[in-house]
Scaffold this active site. Structure first.
Site, PDB file in Angstrom:
ATOM      1  N   HIS A 243       0.851  -1.200   0.000  1.00  0.00           N
ATOM      2  CA  HIS A 243       0.000   0.000   0.000  1.00  0.00           C
ATOM      3  C   HIS A 243       0.880   1.242   0.000  1.00  0.00           C
ATOM      4  O   HIS A 243       1.840   1.343   0.759  1.00  0.00           O
ATOM      5  CB  HIS A 243      -0.915   0.010   1.228  1.00  0.00           C
ATOM      6  N   SER A 244       0.549   2.181  -0.863  1.00  0.00           N
ATOM      7  CA  SER A 244       1.245   3.466  -0.922  1.00  0.00           C
ATOM      8  C   SER A 244       2.746   3.241  -1.127  1.00  0.00           C
ATOM      9  O   SER A 244       3.162   2.553  -2.049  1.00  0.00           O
ATOM     10  CB  SER A 244       0.950   4.275   0.345  1.00  0.00           C
ATOM     11  N   MET A 245       3.591   3.791  -0.251  1.00  0.00           N
ATOM     12  CA  MET A 245       5.041   3.665  -0.407  1.00  0.00           C
ATOM     13  C   MET A 245       5.515   2.223  -0.209  1.00  0.00           C
ATOM     14  O   MET A 245       6.628   1.882  -0.621  1.00  0.00           O
ATOM     15  CB  MET A 245       5.750   4.593   0.567  1.00  0.00           C
TER      16      MET A 245
ATOM     17  N   THR B 220       0.029   3.418  -5.002  1.00  0.00           N
ATOM     18  CA  THR B 220       1.474   3.658  -4.893  1.00  0.00           C
ATOM     19  C   THR B 220       1.915   4.692  -5.926  1.00  0.00           C
ATOM     20  O   THR B 220       1.656   4.513  -7.122  1.00  0.00           O
ATOM     21  CB  THR B 220       2.253   2.350  -5.115  1.00  0.00           C
TER      22      THR B 220
END
Length: 901
Positions: free
Chosen positions: A150-152, A179
């Protein structure tokens, strides 16, 4: 524009994911060396109820999946995936199941501080080795791990492949959620931008080595204002086709935009992910299949085009049509069949020979949303019955209220009949519709006003519908700054109950479709905006697909009035795509004002007021033309050669232009935004300084205001050395923050003292107008007060600039404070060297006055330098915010030299 980005988007259509049993997180013991090297990070195994109890001995037999949280994310966010996967495993009696692991990154702010990204990547590598060791000596031991980031966390997963000792075969599937793959949202330090450069360059240069890794990137759509969807699209690589990027609004059976956090718990999206996971299992190995083509076809099945059928790798080419069904021949070009409590099944055959000359396409829809086959192609031209046929249900596409098939007749020259199967369903009602049509008669064009036309125009199309499908082509709709409203008004001849209409905005060059379901009759508003611009050499046109009712009339109009166009298009899209660059423009405006104040000090001997100087000096024509000329010249090879020979970095605007995310008007508008923000921040800062100084001096009342004649004293030298030591041993941003507070208090003292001296002078002047003996003293006091006012104005501007430096370095300070219990020293520190220089400079500046500067030989140079620095800041700081303090520091350094020389 900010209001539109933050609040004006579609309502949340995601359902919450719930756990049926209490979630538990079993901490996995790591090797001593790993635990000692990464004391902050941990690895957990997710479980619920009996499943969690059974796994406490770590005798694992499932398929390992590793979840990586993102910026400030929790390892507990794995529970939505883990819980739904557990329920799905129970449905198949645990024939297959998944073990979900999760990494605890201590909720680090890696989107704002990039110094720990490499450390996180290496820790994940160690976790993968630990996870695979848990399955050693099992009957179906895995050799690789699937990762959900998730995300970074998704970027950290991609960075694994850049490690020298990492084996690519340890990962076979990577799914990222919201991301930012293309670039950081806020490039606040060099470590962050260098990390992105290393990862993206590796994936481009080593594309051939990534063919066995299947990657899916899911973006959140317009609800996610933290990471815009354009950043979440993986780089297009022609070397391999194992990467897929989609927006959640286009995912079948989800059709919902998600915000940055809800993407990890959105039930519809999680269900699609888990269904894909179970379809990816190889029955022989009981692990995720090693066939990359099969993995991609499964992901396309669940995330791009769902035919409303259970996935089959190699479906049977022919199907036998058996059973006690009635065969009915339909010769009409348009046909509708409704079934309710029908106990007899039927086959409806449509002979194609009579329709091929008159029509180009056939369209069929079925309102029964099951997974059974329902449409076939028959090659037996001599009989009204067809015992063996091709299953055309795989050509269908699932929509929220129906499943549809569109076939171009010339693509199926061997077919003699289309066969529709109506199953006997008791207790349910469903409708089947079919029609033959010419493509030209169902395609209309709606011109979209070009960005620079600023036309007072609107377009309107009237569809006197007798058909079931219309395509509205949106001509010249290909840039991210184009945005408008589409209004669809439906009128029906009768008031009978109808199924809802479906409107789909289809973008052919990327998977970012959006679907709207509307009642009939109704008035529907659709926002037309792009996440990515049209690639070069792609001539496809975005379309609005209207899945309509046959006896209704539709009016399609596009609002494009001046107010709507200017504010909604330019402001909304510019804020959405370029809000992160606003600090550069604000600081550039303040720096120009700072240079203007130094110039007035030369010409008049007085320092002008900040607000007046900003209006006079901060003009976009001073900085924008040079950057535009450089961007234009960089199209030519000879100029690029000269530019590179000077070892100059590429201009940020040129990079953005190559990504179709930039044009000169954007920079002009952002500069004007920066001027406005600089003006009102200056007003707010001055008022706050007055209030703060009044409060401070009320609590602490100095009897005499002491001013040291010397700029450098032993006491100040000790202060500088102390703060330099703090910067070197702890955190550079902490030292900057301390010197900022010291400057603030010093300026507050100066503000209060100037005001007090002015009042005293006024009283003395009134009481001694006729006293000639004190005239000289009064003149001296008047000069001193004027000098103090000039110095205070200069200090306020310097402090205003310094405030933005503090704000840009604040993320690393927050990161350091959060991790202080683990390590006193921030390593690596993105602003350590800058902090030491700033401490030395500001210790001198805060004790300086304009009288020292006016007599300097370097003042003319110091007054002219802010303009080229502003140009350089806009040229190289838009995509590298961490460079902004360097330009300001250089300007401060010249000011210090003016105080000395």
């Amino acid at each position: 524009g900010v209001r539109d980005v933050l609040f004006l988007y579609e309502e949340n259509r995601c359902s919450m994911t719930y756990m049926y049993e209490y979630p538990e997180y079993l901490k996995i013991k790591l090797p001593k060396k790993t635990a000692r090297r990464y004391p902050v990070y941990e690895l957990y195994l997710y479980g619920e109820g009996n499943y969690a109890e059974e796994n406490k001995n770590l005798f694992l037999t499932g398929i390992p999946v590793l979840f990586l949280p993102g910026n400030a994310g929790s390892y507990k966010q794995v529970r939505s995936l883990g819980s739904i996967a557990l329920r799905k495993a129970e449905d198949v009696d645990f024939k297959y199941h998944f073990n979900f692991f999760s990494v605890n990154f201590n909720e680090e702010l890696v989107a704002l501080y990039g110094g720990s990204l490499q450390r996180q990547t290496k820790f994940v590598h160690e976790c993968i080795k630990v996870i695979l060791k848990l399955y050693r000596d099992r009957e179906f031991a895995p050799t690789s791990v699937a990762i959900v980031g998730h995300s970074m966390g998704g970027l950290v997963a991609r960075a694994l492949l850049t490690l020298k000792n990492f084996k690519p075969e340890l990962i076979n599937l990577l799914i990222t959620q919201a991301t930012p793959h293309v670039a950081p949202v806020m490039p606040l330090d060099k470590y962050l931008t260098d990390f992105y450069t290393a990862v993206n360059n590796h994936w481009i240069l080593k594309a051939q080595d990534l063919r066995n890794l299947t990657t899916l990137s899911v973006a959140g759509g317009f609800r996610d204002y933290q990471v815009r969807s354009g950043l979440a699209f993986l780089p297009r690589l022609s070397q391999h086709d194992s990467a897929l990027s989609v927006v959640s609004s286009a995912v079948p059976r989800a059709w919902a935009s998600t915000d940055h956090l809800s993407i990890v718990w959105c039930k519809e999206l999680i269900l699609a992910t888990i269904r894909a996971f179970f379809d990816l299992i190889d029955e022989n190995t009981r692990q995720i299949t090693e066939d990359p083509k099969k993995r991609m076809s499964i992901l396309n099945h669940h995330f791009v085009r769902h035919p409303a059928k259970i996935f089959e790798e190699n479906p049977e080419p022919f199907t036998e049509l058996t059973g006690a069904f009635t065969w009915i021949t339909v010769k009409a070009s348009k046909w509708t069949y409704s079934s309710y409590n029908d106990s007899d099944g039927k086959f409806f055959t449509f002979p194609l020979a009579s329709h091929r000359k008159s029509y180009s396409h056939v369209y069929c829809e079925n309102s029964m949303l099951d997974t059974s086959s329902w449409i076939y192609g028959c090659m037996n031209s001599s009989s009204s019955m067809c015992l063996e046929a091709t299953d055309l249900s795989w050509k269908a596409e699932l929509l929220p209220t129906t499943k549809v098939v569109i076939l171009q007749l010339q693509d199926y020259p061997s077919l003699s009949h289309i066969v529709i199967q109506a199953l006997p369903i008791v207790g349910n009602k469903y409708t089947l519709d079919c029609e033959f049509f010419k493509e030209d008669s169902r395609t209309v064009q709606l011109p979209v006003t070009h960005l620079f036309s600023f036309g007072l125009s609107s377009s309107k199309i009237l569809l006197n519908s007798t058909g079931l499908l219309y395509n509205v082509q949106l001509q010249h709709f290909n840039q991210i700054y184009q945005a408008f409203k589409i209004y669809i008004e439906s009128h029906c001849h009768s008031l009978k109950e109808r199924k809802p209409n479906v409107y789909r905005l289809h973008i052919p060059w990327s998977h970012e479709d959006s679907i709207t379901v509307a009642k009939v009759p109704s008035f529907t508003e659709i926002s037309a905006k792009l996440h990515t611009a049209q690639p070069q050499n792609d001539n496809r046109v975005p379309e609005l697909h209207i899945y309509s009712s046959s006896d209704c009339q539709y009016e399609v109009s596009k609002a494009d009035l001046f107010y709507s166009y200017c504010s909604y298009i330019l402001v909304f899209q510019i804020i959405r795509f370029h809000a992160g660059t606003l600090p550069v423009y604000v600081v550039s405006n303040i720096l120009l004002t700072y240079g203007g104040q130094l110039s007035t000090l030369i010409s008049t001997g007085q320092c002008s007021d900040f607000s007046l100087e900003l209006v006079r000096t901060a003009k976009p024509y001073k900085v924008e033309p040079f950057i535009s000329i450089v961007v234009f010249l960089q199209r030519f090879h000879w100029f690029r050669v000269i530019w590179q020979s000077l070892s100059l970095p590429e201009v940020d605007a040129a990079v953005l232009s190559s990504q179709d995310a930039w044009f000169p008007l954007v920079s002009l508008i952002l500069f004007l935004f920066g001027t406005g923000i600089a003006y009102w921040s200056g007003v707010f800062f001055s008022i706050s300084l007055r209030l703060f100084s009044s409060l401070w001096l009320t609590l602490i009342r100095p009897t005499v205001f002491h001013k040291d004649v010397k700029l450098i004293t032993p006491r100040r030298l000790c202060g500088v050395l102390s703060l330099a030591l703090v910067s070197w041993t702890t955190c550079g941003a902490f030292a900057i923050f301390i010197i900022y507070l010291q400057y603030l208090f010093k300026d507050s003292d100066s503000s209060k003292e100037t005001s007090r001296n002015s009042s005293i002078h006024t009283v003395k002047n009134q009481s001694s107008m006729d006293n000639t003996s004190k005239a000289t003293q009064l003149l001296s006091n008047s000069t001193t007060i004027a000098e103090a006012v000039n110095s205070l104005k200069m200090h306020v501007t310097i402090l205003n600039l310094f405030t933005w430096i503090v704000l840009l370095n604040l993320p690393s300070l927050i990161y350091w404070l959060k991790n202080l219990r683990y390590n006193v020293r921030l390593d690596p520190d993105p602003c350590r060297s800058t902090a030491i220089i700033l401490v030395c400079i500001l210790e001198i500046l805060m004790n300086s006055s304009t009288s020292e500067v006016k007599s300097s030989k370097l003042l003319k140079i110091a007054a002219k330098v802010p303009l080229p620095l502003s140009v350089a800041m806009l040229a190289f700081g838009r995509m590298h915010l961490y460079k902004v303090p360097h330009f300001v520091t250089f300007s401060f350094l010249l000011h210090v030299l003016c105080c000395i020389v």
